[in-house]
Design an enzyme around this catalytic site. Sequence first.
Site, PDB file in Angstrom:
ATOM      1  N   LYS A 196      -2.748  15.641  -8.964  1.00  0.00           N
ATOM      2  CA  LYS A 196      -1.917  15.538 -10.161  1.00  0.00           C
ATOM      3  C   LYS A 196      -1.137  16.834 -10.413  1.00  0.00           C
ATOM      4  CE  LYS A 196      -3.245  11.357 -10.891  1.00  0.00           C
ATOM      5  NZ  LYS A 196      -2.308  10.222 -10.659  1.00  0.00           N
ATOM      6  N   SER A 214      -1.242  12.713 -14.920  1.00  0.00           N
ATOM      7  CA  SER A 214      -2.281  12.533 -15.931  1.00  0.00           C
ATOM      8  C   SER A 214      -2.446  13.886 -16.593  1.00  0.00           C
ATOM      9  CB  SER A 214      -3.591  12.058 -15.277  1.00  0.00           C
ATOM     10  OG  SER A 214      -4.565  13.039 -15.227  1.00  0.00           O
ATOM     11  N   ASP A 216       0.888  -1.166   0.000  1.00  0.00           N
ATOM     12  CA  ASP A 216       0.000   0.000   0.000  1.00  0.00           C
ATOM     13  C   ASP A 216       0.922   1.211   0.000  1.00  0.00           C
ATOM     14  OD1 ASP A 216      -1.506   2.224   0.741  1.00  0.00           O
ATOM     15  OD2 ASP A 216      -2.708   1.147   2.204  1.00  0.00           O
ATOM     16  N   TYR A 238      -8.721  15.048  -7.214  1.00  0.00           N
ATOM     17  CA  TYR A 238      -7.888  14.277  -8.147  1.00  0.00           C
ATOM     18  C   TYR A 238      -6.969  15.217  -8.925  1.00  0.00           C
ATOM     19  CZ  TYR A 238      -6.693  11.267 -12.117  1.00  0.00           C
ATOM     20  OH  TYR A 238      -6.008  10.557 -13.083  1.00  0.00           O
TER      21      TYR A 238
END
Length: 309
Positions: A165, A148, A68, A161
């Site tokens: 990034k 991304s 993890d 999110y």
Amino acid sequence: MGETTKRHEGRVAFITGGVSGLGFGIARALSNAGFRLALSYRNEDYRAQAEDWFREEKREIPLFVKLDVTDRARFAEVAEEIEAAFGRLHVLVNNAGVSVFGPTDTATHADYDWIMGVNFGGVANGLVALLPLLKRTGKGGHVVNVASMAAYLSGPQAGIYTASKFAVRGLTESLRYNLAPEGIGVSLLCPGLTRTNAWDSAFRRPDAFAHSGFEDIDPEALTEFGKAFDLGMDPLEVGEKTLKGIEENRGLIFSHPEYAEDFEEIYRTSLAALPDEEAPPERLEIERLRREANRASAAGQAISLADLT
């Protein structure tokens, strides 16, 4: 795609989340080029499927390490296991992440802690644990931090999110300056839509982060959203473009071509937002020194705070 060559025979790479999706695409591309591999995993079925591929291709079975990426103590153990198995590390790919979406204005601390903890914290943990071995291995090493296109493009359902990034992007761009004097390259990989199962991360939310401010998951709606990923790029193609970026020591690796319109808008909007006025000479000089320091750092010179003023 998938042509086998031994141009990197004997070199060692570690990929987090390397048994499925994008990570497995990168793993196959590096294996095709001769790399020996260590791959982290959490799901036993994905690990078994990945092992089957290596066996069928008559490749060396990777070192599989259960991890993890938010577990710092376990990450330190993994670093020791990789050194014990290979004695060296040439390429570190911090790939593991979660794709979780929801309106930022309703998010709870649990939403922030989970998404940022995996997507940014996992990268930071990988660097702390593995950079010492990468440095001991010597010049010619490389770090790839996977972000991304959300590192550049924001939207109404991807606030945390996107923040994770953006954070990986800033960290990676700065780290490239830090490691250039060590002879170690650093790349930011920003893939677009890729044919993976990343869309179902919300189904695997840990109990410790159960108190979400996002709407309850509608399995049918999320599965329908996931169908868009079927239209994405083959993960192996992204992996091969990643390997090419490593070989060319590119600071930025874009795998998808469909974002020119977005970058043109970012460029125009950014320039238009600058005040239409003259900056004083003193501030201009500080910015000149900053640019010179960045160029010197990229060329391999160690830079201190004294070089910035």
